[in-house]
Design a protein around this motif. Structure first.
Motif, PDB file in Angstrom:
ATOM      1  N   PHE A  82      66.633 -23.205-103.841  1.00  0.00           N
ATOM      2  CA  PHE A  82      67.159 -22.172-102.597  1.00  0.00           C
ATOM      3  C   PHE A  82      68.381 -22.623-101.957  1.00  0.00           C
ATOM      4  CE2 PHE A  82      62.931 -21.005-103.948  1.00  0.00           C
ATOM      5  CZ  PHE A  82      62.904 -19.661-103.666  1.00  0.00           C
ATOM      6  N   GLU A  83      68.482 -24.231-102.068  1.00  0.00           N
ATOM      7  CA  GLU A  83      69.646 -24.648-101.324  1.00  0.00           C
ATOM      8  C   GLU A  83      70.540 -25.832-102.341  1.00  0.00           C
ATOM      9  OE1 GLU A  83      68.335 -26.629 -97.764  1.00  0.00           O
ATOM     10  OE2 GLU A  83      66.953 -24.823 -97.495  1.00  0.00           O
ATOM     11  N   LYS A  84      71.771 -25.989-102.233  1.00  0.00           N
ATOM     12  CA  LYS A  84      72.409 -26.932-102.900  1.00  0.00           C
ATOM     13  C   LYS A  84      71.792 -28.532-102.893  1.00  0.00           C
ATOM     14  CE  LYS A  84      76.730 -24.478-101.931  1.00  0.00           C
ATOM     15  NZ  LYS A  84      75.944 -23.675-101.107  1.00  0.00           N
ATOM     16  N   ASP A  85      71.259 -28.770-101.660  1.00  0.00           N
ATOM     17  CA  ASP A  85      70.634 -30.177-101.477  1.00  0.00           C
ATOM     18  C   ASP A  85      69.313 -30.247-102.273  1.00  0.00           C
ATOM     19  OD1 ASP A  85      72.789 -30.868 -99.820  1.00  0.00           O
ATOM     20  OD2 ASP A  85      71.518 -30.696 -97.710  1.00  0.00           O
ATOM     21  N   GLN A  86      68.521 -29.306-102.450  1.00  0.00           N
ATOM     22  CA  GLN A  86      67.515 -29.350-103.338  1.00  0.00           C
ATOM     23  C   GLN A  86      67.842 -29.431-104.614  1.00  0.00           C
ATOM     24  OE1 GLN A  86      65.581 -25.247-102.294  1.00  0.00           O
ATOM     25  NE2 GLN A  86      65.267 -25.868-100.177  1.00  0.00           N
ATOM     26  N   ARG A  87      68.965 -28.794-105.096  1.00  0.00           N
ATOM     27  CA  ARG A  87      69.382 -28.933-106.578  1.00  0.00           C
ATOM     28  C   ARG A  87      69.617 -30.557-106.733  1.00  0.00           C
ATOM     29  NH1 ARG A  87      73.541 -28.998-110.318  1.00  0.00           N
ATOM     30  NH2 ARG A  87      72.862 -27.984-112.272  1.00  0.00           N
ATOM     31  N   LYS A  88      70.306 -30.920-105.790  1.00  0.00           N
ATOM     32  CA  LYS A  88      70.733 -32.439-105.988  1.00  0.00           C
ATOM     33  C   LYS A  88      69.224 -33.289-105.954  1.00  0.00           C
ATOM     34  CE  LYS A  88      74.976 -32.076-103.207  1.00  0.00           C
ATOM     35  NZ  LYS A  88      75.585 -32.479-102.002  1.00  0.00           N
ATOM     36  N   ASP A  89      68.315 -33.013-105.209  1.00  0.00           N
ATOM     37  CA  ASP A  89      67.075 -33.770-105.224  1.00  0.00           C
ATOM     38  C   ASP A  89      66.533 -33.728-106.515  1.00  0.00           C
ATOM     39  OD1 ASP A  89      67.511 -34.680-102.568  1.00  0.00           O
ATOM     40  OD2 ASP A  89      66.398 -33.070-101.733  1.00  0.00           O
ATOM     41  N   ILE A  90      66.388 -32.278-106.984  1.00  0.00           N
ATOM     42  CA  ILE A  90      65.804 -32.232-108.218  1.00  0.00           C
ATOM     43  C   ILE A  90      66.401 -32.904-109.303  1.00  0.00           C
ATOM     44  CG2 ILE A  90      65.152 -30.469-110.108  1.00  0.00           C
ATOM     45  CD1 ILE A  90      65.318 -28.472-107.811  1.00  0.00           C
ATOM     46  N   VAL A  91      67.713 -33.083-109.526  1.00  0.00           N
ATOM     47  CA  VAL A  91      68.115 -33.808-110.666  1.00  0.00           C
ATOM     48  C   VAL A  91      68.391 -35.191-110.369  1.00  0.00           C
ATOM     49  CG1 VAL A  91      69.636 -31.734-111.463  1.00  0.00           C
ATOM     50  CG2 VAL A  91      70.787 -33.504-109.695  1.00  0.00           C
ATOM     51  N   THR A  92      68.200 -35.893-109.111  1.00  0.00           N
ATOM     52  CA  THR A  92      68.157 -37.129-108.910  1.00  0.00           C
ATOM     53  C   THR A  92      66.677 -37.678-109.356  1.00  0.00           C
ATOM     54  OG1 THR A  92      69.415 -36.978-106.902  1.00  0.00           O
ATOM     55  CG2 THR A  92      67.869 -38.808-107.347  1.00  0.00           C
ATOM     56  N   LEU A  93      65.771 -36.757-109.205  1.00  0.00           N
ATOM     57  CA  LEU A  93      64.304 -37.172-109.520  1.00  0.00           C
ATOM     58  C   LEU A  93      64.242 -36.932-111.082  1.00  0.00           C
ATOM     59  CD1 LEU A  93      61.272 -37.674-108.615  1.00  0.00           C
ATOM     60  CD2 LEU A  93      61.111 -35.365-108.612  1.00  0.00           C
ATOM     61  N   ALA A  94      64.766 -36.096-111.726  1.00  0.00           N
ATOM     62  CA  ALA A  94      64.714 -35.792-113.025  1.00  0.00           C
ATOM     63  C   ALA A  94      66.003 -35.621-113.715  1.00  0.00           C
ATOM     64  CB  ALA A  94      63.827 -34.838-113.496  1.00  0.00           C
ATOM     65  N   PRO A  95      66.868 -36.373-113.928  1.00  0.00           N
ATOM     66  CA  PRO A  95      68.435 -36.114-114.358  1.00  0.00           C
ATOM     67  C   PRO A  95      68.601 -35.394-115.392  1.00  0.00           C
ATOM     68  CG  PRO A  95      68.001 -38.423-113.937  1.00  0.00           C
ATOM     69  CD  PRO A  95      66.669 -38.131-113.809  1.00  0.00           C
ATOM     70  N   THR A  96      67.564 -35.150-116.326  1.00  0.00           N
ATOM     71  CA  THR A  96      67.528 -34.383-117.612  1.00  0.00           C
ATOM     72  C   THR A  96      67.379 -32.969-117.275  1.00  0.00           C
ATOM     73  OG1 THR A  96      65.344 -34.439-118.046  1.00  0.00           O
ATOM     74  CG2 THR A  96      66.874 -36.198-119.382  1.00  0.00           C
ATOM     75  N   ALA A  97      66.983 -32.633-116.021  1.00  0.00           N
ATOM     76  CA  ALA A  97      66.968 -31.275-115.356  1.00  0.00           C
ATOM     77  C   ALA A  97      68.161 -30.596-115.092  1.00  0.00           C
ATOM     78  CB  ALA A  97      65.734 -31.026-114.431  1.00  0.00           C
ATOM     79  N   VAL A  98      69.445 -31.346-115.293  1.00  0.00           N
ATOM     80  CA  VAL A  98      70.299 -30.818-114.470  1.00  0.00           C
ATOM     81  C   VAL A  98      70.863 -29.618-115.364  1.00  0.00           C
ATOM     82  CG1 VAL A  98      71.969 -32.367-115.960  1.00  0.00           C
ATOM     83  CG2 VAL A  98      72.984 -31.337-113.780  1.00  0.00           C
ATOM     84  N   LYS A  99      70.613 -29.744-116.550  1.00  0.00           N
ATOM     85  CA  LYS A  99      70.762 -28.486-117.726  1.00  0.00           C
ATOM     86  C   LYS A  99      70.388 -27.175-117.199  1.00  0.00           C
ATOM     87  CE  LYS A  99      72.184 -31.515-121.228  1.00  0.00           C
ATOM     88  NZ  LYS A  99      71.921 -31.929-122.751  1.00  0.00           N
ATOM     89  N   TYR A 100      69.004 -27.179-116.407  1.00  0.00           N
ATOM     90  CA  TYR A 100      68.266 -25.803-116.347  1.00  0.00           C
ATOM     91  C   TYR A 100      67.874 -25.818-114.992  1.00  0.00           C
ATOM     92  CZ  TYR A 100      64.714 -29.170-117.034  1.00  0.00           C
ATOM     93  OH  TYR A 100      63.556 -30.304-117.179  1.00  0.00           O
ATOM     94  N   THR A 101      68.605 -26.366-114.021  1.00  0.00           N
ATOM     95  CA  THR A 101      68.640 -26.138-112.696  1.00  0.00           C
ATOM     96  C   THR A 101      69.502 -25.416-112.069  1.00  0.00           C
ATOM     97  OG1 THR A 101      67.030 -28.002-112.491  1.00  0.00           O
ATOM     98  CG2 THR A 101      67.742 -27.304-110.491  1.00  0.00           C
ATOM     99  N   PHE A 102      69.103 -24.309-111.287  1.00  0.00           N
ATOM    100  CA  PHE A 102      70.062 -23.483-110.449  1.00  0.00           C
ATOM    101  C   PHE A 102      69.686 -23.043-109.290  1.00  0.00           C
ATOM    102  CE2 PHE A 102      70.074 -22.807-115.210  1.00  0.00           C
ATOM    103  CZ  PHE A 102      71.559 -23.215-115.419  1.00  0.00           C
ATOM    104  N   LEU A 103      70.564 -22.679-108.564  1.00  0.00           N
ATOM    105  CA  LEU A 103      70.259 -21.736-107.207  1.00  0.00           C
ATOM    106  C   LEU A 103      69.947 -20.501-107.699  1.00  0.00           C
ATOM    107  CD1 LEU A 103      71.908 -24.283-105.611  1.00  0.00           C
ATOM    108  CD2 LEU A 103      72.549 -22.543-104.051  1.00  0.00           C
TER     109      LEU A 103
END
Length: 203
Positions: A82-103
């Protein structure tokens, strides 16, 4: 396919996303869950979010929050936050999730763009959603900057209703875009977020 909603505490926005999409995708094999980047484990849904879900006939009492972990993020096929900062936190925790994590709103725009331009492929909703995920990096530059859905936690009931309406609108856009014969005026049967008196949140 496993779709996960992620917000901060997993008690306000992401539970509404999980419960609404579960209702929409009833009868499919899509798994829907939610978690929070700073989730409060085993906490009930916020009373105002619960009231909104009850207003559309969804029973929220069994919901319990979770804190996002790396294995959770890796287990998902699509993460909607729901927020840009959440996306940053998610991909920091799990870098491979960057390809399928979106607002959430950004992914809704991607689905609509793909539907309008004949880029949605596949027969099942899982295949069609995956085709949008696969096209994301190509189409992202052609879309407007995504907007956050504001955290209503600790705020007046109207803020919860706004977050619910924005979430519901994005979900309708996604699901309408996944139809085999895309028409922008069509939408699945959807809950109407109604105006009701707020419950007082417990301290």
């Amino acid at each position: 396919m496993h779709i996960m909603f992620v917000c901060t505490g997993n008690i306000c926005r992401s539970p509404m996303g999980e419960l609404l999409l579960t209702r929409y995708l009833s009868g499919t094999t899509v798994q829907v869950s939610s978690a929070g980047t700073h989730g409060l484990p085993m906490h009930q849904i916020d009373p105002n979010s619960a009231l909104l879900m009850e207003s559309v006939g969804i029973e929220p009492s069994g919901f319990r929050s979770r804190r996002l972990t790396q294995p959770m993020a890796k287990s998902a096929d699509l993460i909607l936050c729901f927020e840009k900062d959440q996306r940053k936190d998610i991909v920091t925790l799990a870098p491979t999730a960057v390809k399928y994590t979106f607002l959430l709103g950004d992914f809704a725009n991607m689905c609509e763009y793909c539907a309008r331009n004949g880029l949605v492929k596949g027969l099942t909703i899982q295949e069609r959603l995956q085709s949008v995920i696969n096209s994301a990096s190509i189409i992202r530059p052609m879309l407007p900057e995504p907007e956050d859905i504001e955290d209503p936690h600790g705020k007046e009931y109207a803020k919860f209703r706004t977050a619910a309406e924005q979430t519901n609108k994005a979900l309708r856009t996604i699901l309408t875009s996944m139809r085999k014969h895309y028409r922008v005026e069509e939408a699945p049967v959807r809950p109407q977020i109604t105006r009701q008196r707020a419950r007082r949140s417990t301290p």
